[in-house]
Design a protein around this motif. Structure first.
Motif, PDB file in Angstrom:
ATOM      1  N   PHE A 283      12.839 -15.192 -31.198  1.00  0.00           N
ATOM      2  CA  PHE A 283      12.692 -14.658 -29.841  1.00  0.00           C
ATOM      3  C   PHE A 283      12.963 -15.735 -28.799  1.00  0.00           C
ATOM      4  N   PHE A 284      12.494 -16.947 -29.082  1.00  0.00           N
ATOM      5  CA  PHE A 284      12.786 -18.050 -28.167  1.00  0.00           C
ATOM      6  C   PHE A 284      14.302 -18.255 -28.066  1.00  0.00           C
ATOM      7  N   ALA A 285      14.943 -18.281 -29.220  1.00  0.00           N
ATOM      8  CA  ALA A 285      16.392 -18.482 -29.223  1.00  0.00           C
ATOM      9  C   ALA A 285      17.079 -17.332 -28.496  1.00  0.00           C
ATOM     10  N   GLN A 286      16.543 -16.130 -28.674  1.00  0.00           N
ATOM     11  CA  GLN A 286      17.125 -14.967 -28.008  1.00  0.00           C
ATOM     12  C   GLN A 286      16.997 -15.104 -26.492  1.00  0.00           C
TER      13      GLN A 286
ATOM     14  N   LEU B  99       6.911 -17.935 -21.358  1.00  0.00           N
ATOM     15  CA  LEU B  99       6.437 -18.803 -22.436  1.00  0.00           C
ATOM     16  C   LEU B  99       5.206 -18.187 -23.098  1.00  0.00           C
ATOM     17  N   VAL B 100       4.282 -17.736 -22.249  1.00  0.00           N
ATOM     18  CA  VAL B 100       3.035 -17.176 -22.764  1.00  0.00           C
ATOM     19  C   VAL B 100       3.325 -15.945 -23.611  1.00  0.00           C
ATOM     20  N   LEU B 101       4.255 -15.129 -23.139  1.00  0.00           N
ATOM     21  CA  LEU B 101       4.585 -13.917 -23.888  1.00  0.00           C
ATOM     22  C   LEU B 101       5.150 -14.268 -25.261  1.00  0.00           C
ATOM     23  N   LEU B 102       6.096 -15.210 -25.242  1.00  0.00           N
ATOM     24  CA  LEU B 102       6.760 -15.546 -26.498  1.00  0.00           C
ATOM     25  C   LEU B 102       5.823 -16.251 -27.473  1.00  0.00           C
TER      26      LEU B 102
ATOM     27  N   ALA C 123      12.231  -4.765 -23.145  1.00  0.00           N
ATOM     28  CA  ALA C 123      12.605  -4.454 -24.515  1.00  0.00           C
ATOM     29  C   ALA C 123      11.673  -5.175 -25.466  1.00  0.00           C
ATOM     30  N   ILE C 124      11.367  -6.417 -25.132  1.00  0.00           N
ATOM     31  CA  ILE C 124      10.465  -7.184 -25.990  1.00  0.00           C
ATOM     32  C   ILE C 124       9.101  -6.514 -26.030  1.00  0.00           C
TER      33      ILE C 124
ATOM     34  N   LEU D 142       5.386 -25.715 -30.615  1.00  0.00           N
ATOM     35  CA  LEU D 142       4.134 -25.357 -29.948  1.00  0.00           C
ATOM     36  C   LEU D 142       3.300 -24.419 -30.824  1.00  0.00           C
ATOM     37  N   LEU D 143       3.985 -23.455 -31.417  1.00  0.00           N
ATOM     38  CA  LEU D 143       3.277 -22.509 -32.281  1.00  0.00           C
ATOM     39  C   LEU D 143       2.695 -23.206 -33.501  1.00  0.00           C
ATOM     40  N   ILE D 144       3.494 -24.122 -34.047  1.00  0.00           N
ATOM     41  CA  ILE D 144       3.017 -24.884 -35.200  1.00  0.00           C
ATOM     42  C   ILE D 144       1.766 -25.664 -34.800  1.00  0.00           C
ATOM     43  N   GLY D 145       1.831 -26.229 -33.594  1.00  0.00           N
ATOM     44  CA  GLY D 145       0.691 -27.002 -33.095  1.00  0.00           C
ATOM     45  C   GLY D 145      -0.544 -26.130 -32.933  1.00  0.00           C
TER      46      GLY D 145
END
Ligand SMILES: Nc1ncnc2c1ncn2[C@@H]1O[C@H](COP(=O)(O)OP(=O)(O)O)[C@@H](O)[C@H]1O
Ligand SMILES: [Mg+2]
Lengths: 309, 417
Positions: free
Chosen positions: B234-237, B22-25, B173-174, B283-286
């Motif tokens: 990336f989350f969807a991936q 989660l933190v990475l994404l 890869a990410i 979360l990112l929007i927040g």
């Protein structure tokens, strides 16, 4: 009873399962013994309603798996060959998920999980992530997931692959206990000794076909063998042959000076009568080694090759 | 249906148990946003410097300390603080600096006596920025972001190493990818620049003279939507990767041996991929909101988040349904995600996108989602103004989701489990 009738599956040109039939009686441990690629996993997948057969039928207590998948699947507990658990979850997480798939909730689910963990000896590691487990522990968790809903039939696909001998023994012991508590077990393996030690009846499978089915005794007799007697000493081949002429109930398989391999006919005199006469001082036999007939020998007799290759 | 819920729950628990993922994404787009902000910062070399003048009328130890602290920092980045005399007033009139800070006479005494001590700020009338806000925001940006980026580059290697141990090859890869992204960002920096400058006029309309730091906000408002959409992909991936993983590790076979229908399983997968994507995105929007990005009316934002999440999920599920191994899926999805980020406005803000790319851009989730946010943030649009974007995203997303799920179902029924 679990009945498999003329079950067949092909992948392109490969006949992975080529018309096999067998019955697993309630309460028994039935072994499906065969080398890699024999079609064991494909068979289990068809029985458990995952892979649609090209032909034939699977009846679980008389119900066709493919006609009534949901009802029948509840009767089955399946332990796949792979360690199919989520390694990033704890053992309990995995079991909670698995139990909910069978509709278990609340206190009932907790009790089922505790019982399953207890059965495989993982109660004290329930809160640990599976990633931290040893191979044997993962195998036991894998097994416990198939037991969670107390299925009537347990299908185990090579549940001891890739673990050390001690961990293997632990798994075999668990399977015995599960069977003793009334669960019917279908057990696939490519290990002779597991089939010999564990199973009430065994079907030998190779190239998608069943070569023979029966109890250990029936199978070994099928290969036409009683015990093998291995003689060593100072005898000559001729002298021993003469002496054996007077003995009924044994057949020489190999005869050489100082070495002989004899097969005891199951219908002949017992070992108690044979041994004193073979060990007669005048015969020059110093040592007799008795080899029990084995599935290995049966497999070689049936296929012309050893199981382990 | 109970099985569907159980699978969704399990998927969410797995995310909760893997905070690293989660933190990475979440961290990736934020770190990238930091690099963008730095592009703004390092703009000093390209001539964009926020010049702040300080007139010290007080002339005491404290005021000297203050003006010294403002002016003598070794690495103030884009902030150029100059101690000047009375001529500073004329300079600000002529528009030679963004702001003039006057430390009035008696400031120190007032401060020491506990009376209100006022600093006087005179802004450049040609620029709508409040000098103190500029100063605070840019100082924070200079310190925090230069720090962040300095570590960011080093951390990238560690990120990938950490994740290599954690999970299948993908996070590696990410990691490698984010390295490439960082490298790419540097090469596109010159192109990023003009819109960042343009941004001054954007916030000039707002005329916001509150205590917020408008320039930080403006930078974030410009770059975060695109990066958040990239992160959404990336989350969807990551969420769809579980579909392949399950299949390759025998989990799917095991699942189907339980009383779970193929349809129930695939429905669960769709729901969890969309849920994970939407939660990550939200979360990112927040976080962006906390950092001061004004995303727009909640209804419109929620509509965009949901529809974009459906679109991202549909795209990834469809891609995964086209290939037959986890490795192939990783390769294909990474390529598609990166390309659509490039052409769809995740790296280059949409207004700066070359015209010839537009037809291609319109094929991407990034374009529609980012342009939706642009309408809300820059143009002050309302829910009605983003209906086209929401429509395209939701419609296209549902279609892709359906085709992907259908293809996977057919595969499972054919015995490819
Ligand atoms: N999905 C598949 N596609 C193609 N061939 C397969 C597939 N699954 C199994 N096979 C082939 O079918 C045969 C039987 O395989 P399997 O049932 O896995 O054997 P076992 O479990 O006894 O090792 C093998 O030759 C194997 O290569
Ligand atoms: Mg197998």
């Amino acid at each position: 009873m679990l009945s498999v009738r003329d079950l067949a599956k092909r992948f392109g040109e490969i006949r992975a399962v080529d018309g096999i039939s067998f019955d697993v009686q309630d309460g028994e441990i039935f072994g499906l013994l065969g080398p890699n690629g024999a079609g064991k996993t494909t068979t289990i997948s068809m029985i458990s309603g995952v892979l649609a057969p090209d032909g034939g039928q699977v009846l679980v207590d008389g119900q066709d798996v493919w006609a009534r998948p949901k009802q029948v699947k509840r009767l089955l507990g399946v332990v796949p060959q792979e360690i199919a658990v989520y390694e990033d979850l704890t053992a309990r997480d995995n079991l909670v998920f698995w139990a909910s798939l069978y509709g278990l909730r609340g206190a009932q689910r907790r009790a089922a999980i505790d019982r399953a963990l207890e059965r495989v000896g993982l109660a004290d590691r329930a809160a640990d992530r599976v990633r931290t487990f040893s191979g044997g522990m993962k195998r036991r968790l894998n097994l416990s997931m198939g037991l969670i809903h107390e299925p009537k039939f347990l299908l185990l696909d090579e549940p001891t692959v890739g673990i050390d001998p001690q961990a293997r023994l632990a798994i075999l012991e668990i399977v015995r206990e599960v069977a003793a508590s009334g669960t019917t077990v279908l057990y696939t393996t490519h290990y002779m000794d597991e089939a010999e030690k564990l199973c009430d009846r065994v079907a030998i499978i190779d190239h998608g076909r069943i070569l023979a089915t029966g109890t250990l005794d029936e199978l070994t007799r099928l290969a036409g063998e009683g015990e093998l007697l291995r003689l060593t000493g100072s005898f000559t081949a001729d002298a021993l042959r003469e002496r054996l002429g007077a003995l009924d109930g044994v057949e020489p398989r190999r005869l050489a000076d100082g070495f002989a391999l004899l097969a005891r006919r199951p219908d002949g005199p017992g070992l108690a009568q044979l041994l004193p006469r073979l060990l007669d001082a005048e015969a020059g036999v110093d040592d007799v080694a008795i080899q029990r007939p084995s599935l290995e020998a049966v497999f070689i007799a049936l296929t012309g090759r050893a199981l382990r290759d | 249906m109970a099985a569907t819920l159980a699978i969704v729950r399990r998927d969410l628990v797995r995310w909760a148990r893997n905070p690293g993922r989660l933190v990475l994404l979440l961290g990736m787009p934020l770190a990238l946003a930091a690099i963008f902000a730095l592009a703004f910062g390092t703009g000093g070399e390209a001539g964009l410097t926020v010049r702040v003048l300080v007139i010290d009328e007080d002339g005491t130890a404290l005021s000297e300390f203050l003006s010294g602290a403002l002016g003598s920092q070794e690495d103030t980045g884009p902030l150029d603080v100059e101690i000047v005399g009375e001529e500073g007033r004329a300079m600000i009139e002529r528009g030679e600096a963004s702001a003039l800070v006057i430390i009035p006479e008696g400031f120190t005494d007032a401060f020491l006596d506990g009376r209100p001590a006022t600093l006087r700020l005179i802004k450049n009338p040609a620029e709508q920025f409040l000098p103190q806000a500029v100063e605070e925001a840019l100082r924070a940006a200079a310190v925090v972001l230069s720090q962040a980026s300095r570590t960011f580059r080093d951390e990238l290697a560690e990120f990938s190493a950490m994740l290599a141990a954690d999970h299948s090859p993908d996070p590696v890869a990410i990691g490698a990818m984010s390295t490439r992204i960082a490298a790419k960002l540097q090469t596109v920096e010159p192109y990023l620049f003009p819109p960042v400058i343009e941004l001054e006029t954007i916030s000039a309309d707002g005329g916001d003279e509150s205590d917020d730091g408008p320039s930080m906000q403006a930078v974030l408002s410009l770059v975060l939507p695109g990066l958040a959409v990239l992160s959404l992909l990336f989350f969807a991936q990551a969420a769809t990767r579980d579909v392949m993983e399950e299949r390759e590790h025998g989990l799917l076979r095991r699942l189907l041996s339980a009383p779970v229908g193929t349809g129930e399983y695939l429905l669960a997968k769709c729901v969890s991929v969309v849920t994970v994507s939407a939660l990550g995105f939200a979360l990112l929007i927040g976080i962006g909101r906390l950092a001061g990005v004004a995303w727009g009316p909640p209804v419109a934002v929620i509509g965009l988040v949901l529809s974009a999440s459906i679109a991202a999920s549909g795209l990834l599920l469809l891609l995964v349904s086209l290939v037959s191994s986890e490795m192939a899926a990783n390769a294909l999805t990474t390529i598609v995600v990166m390309v659509s980020a490039m052409v769809g406005g995740s790296f280059v803000p949409l207004p700066a996108l070359p015209d010839f790319l537009l037809p291609v851009a319109r094929l991407t989730v990034n374009y529609w989602a980012t342009s939706g946010f642009l309408v809300l943030i820059r143009d002050g649009g309302g829910p009605a103004d983003v209906v086209p974007q929401i429509g395209v995203l939701a419609g296209g997303g549902l279609a892709m989701l359906a085709v992907g799920a259908f293809r996977l179902a057919r595969r499972i029924r054919a015995g490819d489990v």
